[in-house]
Enzyme design. Structure first.
Site, PDB file in Angstrom:
ATOM      1  N   ARG A 184      36.506  21.895  61.199  1.00 51.53           N
ATOM      2  CA  ARG A 184      35.785  22.766  60.270  1.00 51.53           C
ATOM      3  C   ARG A 184      36.203  24.219  60.483  1.00 51.53           C
ATOM      4  NH1 ARG A 184      29.522  21.779  60.591  1.00 51.53           N
ATOM      5  NH2 ARG A 184      29.624  23.212  58.815  1.00 51.53           N
ATOM      6  N   CYS A 241      27.706  29.525  63.212  1.00 48.17           N
ATOM      7  CA  CYS A 241      28.146  28.145  63.011  1.00 48.17           C
ATOM      8  C   CYS A 241      28.204  27.904  61.517  1.00 48.17           C
ATOM      9  CB  CYS A 241      27.203  27.176  63.723  1.00 48.17           C
ATOM     10  SG  CYS A 241      25.467  27.365  63.244  1.00 48.17           S
TER      11      CYS A 241
END
Length: 284
Positions: A184, A241
């Protein structure tokens, strides 16, 4: 003695029915919002109550200015205090948060209690699997508590907004650490992140790197050594995040390591990438 970072399953078992202890089940599945409540109904630590990530631990996705604030922005502070009181939390209550994912979601509640000035909160080290491994039983009974009297105190943690992160692109005075998985971070997982990549200059520390093979946190010494290679002064670090949840796991690990002071960027990648004018990097 207050527990302020982690608590073992054995220590929790000694206090799980204490009147001034509140246990909160934070289990969740990002792909299945009903998972946590269903799992809780099937069996939970005795005397526990359920905390919902999407509503109890997050607020409105759009601000008064109609700008997108991320998938799990912080809730209104007053509303969150009311939620904590609903769970029966007072100023002298010891709170324990747990999940079944290595603290992935419990750490968010841990950080949020620090955010409203409540220090006596800990994450169950190893979560529900550690509880079961000790031979402890689970319950399907619901718990009802009297309304708590928790008061809003000065925050014990630091928060930054998207403008602070934007300014840092030029100032370069703070280290941004991204808690997402490496694919990611590199922009290779379009299923989860339709806009792939990371904030320019950010470093990657997948939250699971804080854990041992058994799902419990690494030792303070090991965490301190690993984080010291990643950041200098923790007070000049920003944790983020996908939506401000697993970043709290890195913040908890820093506290365990004796390296407090890093800030949370709650909007994180989901807020950052919503505005195409903000730069995106896709290489490590």
């Amino acid at each position: 003695m207050a527990y302020t970072t982690l608590i073992s399953a054995a220590d929790l078992a000694e206090h799980v029915f204490a009147s001034n202890w509140v246990v909160l089940d934070c289990r969740h599945d990002l792909a299945n919002p009903d998972f946590g409540r269903q799992a809780f109904a099937e069996g939970h630590i005795p005397n526990a109550q359920f905390a919902t990530l999407d509503t109890d631990l997050a607020g409105e996705k759009f601000g008064a200015d109609k700008a997108f604030r991320g998938r799990h922005p912080l809730p209104d502070r007053t509303k969150f205090i009311a939620t904590l009181r609903r769970w029966g939390i007072d100023d002298d209550t010891q709170v324990v948060a747990y999940d079944a994912h290595g603290g992935m979601f419990a750490a968010r509640l841990w950080w949020m209690l620090k955010w409203v000035g409540h220090d006596a909160v800990a994450v169950l080290d190893g979560g529900l699997p550690a509880w079961l491994a000790q031979g402890m039983f689970v319950s399907t009974e619901t718990t009802s508590r009297m309304l708590g009297t928790l008061t809003d105190q000065a925050s014990l943690v630091a928060v930054v907004g998207v403008d602070d992160v934007l300014k840092n692109l030029t100032a370069c005075t703070r280290t941004v650490v991204d808690a997402r998985a490496a694919d990611r971070f590199r922009g290779e997982n379009e299923t989860i992140d339709p806009v792939g990549g990371h904030i320019p200059g950010a470093k990657n520390r997948f939250f699971k790197e804080n854990l041992q093979a058994d799902g419990r946190f690494k030792s303070a010494d090991q965490l301190r050594s690993e984080f010291s290679e990643l950041i200098g002064n923790p007070e000049q670090a920003i944790m983020q995040c996908g939506s401000g949840v697993t970043a709290c796991h890195n913040l908890l690990a820093l506290e365990v390591a004796g390296l407090p002071g890093a800030a949370l960027y709650p909007g994180s990648w989901s807020e950052w990438c919503a505005d195409p004018s903000r730069p995106v990097a896709q290489t490590v």
